[in-house]
Enzyme design. Structure first.
Site, PDB file in Angstrom:
ATOM      1  N   HIS A  17      -7.139  -6.346   0.815  1.00  0.00           N
ATOM      2  CA  HIS A  17      -5.989  -5.450   0.729  1.00  0.00           C
ATOM      3  C   HIS A  17      -4.761  -5.987   1.445  1.00  0.00           C
ATOM      4  O   HIS A  17      -3.657  -5.542   1.176  1.00  0.00           O
ATOM      5  CB  HIS A  17      -6.390  -4.096   1.337  1.00  0.00           C
ATOM      6  CG  HIS A  17      -5.401  -2.994   1.122  1.00  0.00           C
ATOM      7  ND1 HIS A  17      -4.989  -2.596  -0.138  1.00  0.00           N
ATOM      8  CD2 HIS A  17      -4.730  -2.194   1.999  1.00  0.00           C
ATOM      9  CE1 HIS A  17      -4.123  -1.599  -0.026  1.00  0.00           C
ATOM     10  NE2 HIS A  17      -3.944  -1.344   1.264  1.00  0.00           N
ATOM     11  N   ASP A  67      -9.949  -6.501  -3.053  1.00  0.00           N
ATOM     12  CA  ASP A  67      -9.415  -5.326  -2.355  1.00  0.00           C
ATOM     13  C   ASP A  67     -10.383  -4.153  -2.519  1.00  0.00           C
ATOM     14  O   ASP A  67     -10.628  -3.680  -3.627  1.00  0.00           O
ATOM     15  CB  ASP A  67      -8.044  -4.963  -2.941  1.00  0.00           C
ATOM     16  CG  ASP A  67      -7.311  -3.888  -2.135  1.00  0.00           C
ATOM     17  OD1 ASP A  67      -7.954  -3.179  -1.340  1.00  0.00           O
ATOM     18  OD2 ASP A  67      -6.084  -3.765  -2.319  1.00  0.00           O
ATOM     19  N   SER A  77       0.828  -1.205   0.000  1.00  0.00           N
ATOM     20  CA  SER A  77       0.000   0.000   0.000  1.00  0.00           C
ATOM     21  C   SER A  77       0.870   1.266   0.000  1.00  0.00           C
ATOM     22  O   SER A  77       1.547   1.550  -0.981  1.00  0.00           O
ATOM     23  CB  SER A  77      -0.964  -0.043   1.188  1.00  0.00           C
ATOM     24  OG  SER A  77      -2.014   0.866   1.050  1.00  0.00           O
TER      25      SER A  77
END
Length: 286
Positions: A260, A232, A113
């Protein structure tokens, strides 16, 4: 080591190390294995730390490479001076200071991320220091909708941490009371809410002011592995499909029934995919 770091270590089972990376900056990290150095960069959820992102991956991947997972400035147990500045390039500069402090000229980067965004920007700015990149649910794109806007409003409480973690996964039973407590304990550092608000504000500012650009991504000279969970809801998988169409030397792996947090929700499969990729791309991977 502080008491909160001890509480975190009890759950995640990773030995803490410390490295002075600048005046007033003492970086908290974990270092397992030998061989090609691979630096792991965490995301930006509440109570995040290197251990809280990578505890299911480092011991396995360390059988083939040297795994170094750091608490970026503003996160985890890393200590910073009062006048510290946060941002994508500031986090990248911190990674360079860690490499310098460990005597490493180059390393692979694995980022989740925000960590994937930091890894990509660092590879763009300093390709001479980056052997390759593995990135999951890569950040660095302008927010297109108001979905999950709560992720930009820090709530450093057990309830707030649970809410964010449940957004990360398809299977909410993975978010146990013990995991929430460990993440909350990791966040119990002086001025934690104020510090977390500062780093999230910096992330949101740079999301608008300096997202990853098509031109820069198209010029990346090193190998890149993209990983994404099909379900996600934080950063949709279309993000990785788009990146895969830009980066020259790229592979993309999509996990089904995964959100995610692919390195946690699909830990065994994740370790196999990343371990095999590093083995194929390095001389000491196993």
């Amino acid at each position: 080591m502080t008491n909160t770091a001890s509480l975190e270590a009890d759950y995640f089972g990773l030995e803490s190390r410390w490295l002075e990376t600048a005046p007033g900056e003492n970086t908290h990290y974990h270092d397992l294995g030998d061989g090609v150095p691979v630096v792991f960069l965490h995301g930006s959820g509440a109570g995040v730390s290197a251990a809280a992102n990578w505890w299911l991956n480092l011991p396995t991947l360390a059988k083939g490479v040297r795994t170094i997972a750091i608490d970026l400035i503003g996160f985890g147990q890393t200590q910073v001076p009062d006048d510290v500045q946060y941002g994508i390039r500031e986090w990248g500069d911190h990674v360079l200071r860690v490499l310098d402090g460990l005597g490493l000229e180059k390393a692979w980067l694995v980022g989740n991320s925000l960590g994937g965004w930091v890894a990509m920007q660092l590879a763009i700015d300093h390709p001479e220091r980056v052997e390759g990149v593995v990135s999951m649910g890569t950040g660095g794109a302008p927010r297109k909708t108001a979905a999950l806007s709560s992720h930009a409003k820090p709530d450093v409480t057990p309830a707030g941490i649970r809410a964010v973690l449940e957004d990360f996964v398809v299977d909410p039973t993975l978010v146990t009371d013990q995991l929430v407590d460990a993440r909350y304990n990791a966040a119990l550092v002086p001025n934690a809410p104020e510090r977390f608000a500062s780093v999230i504000a910096a992330r949101e500012r740079d999301r608008s002011d300096m997202p990853l650009t098509d031109a820069d991504l198209s010029a990346l000279p090193m190998p890149v592995l993209l990983i994404h969970g099909r379900e996600d809801s934080v950063i949709p998988p279309e993000r990785s499909w788009r990146l895969a169409g830009l980066i020259p030397d790229v592979e993309l792996h999509l996990f089904a029934n995964c959100g995610h947090w692919s390195q946690v929700e699909c830990a065994d499969r994740f370790n196999t995919v990343v371990g095999d990729y590093l083995a194929a791309r390095t001389s000491s991977g196993a």
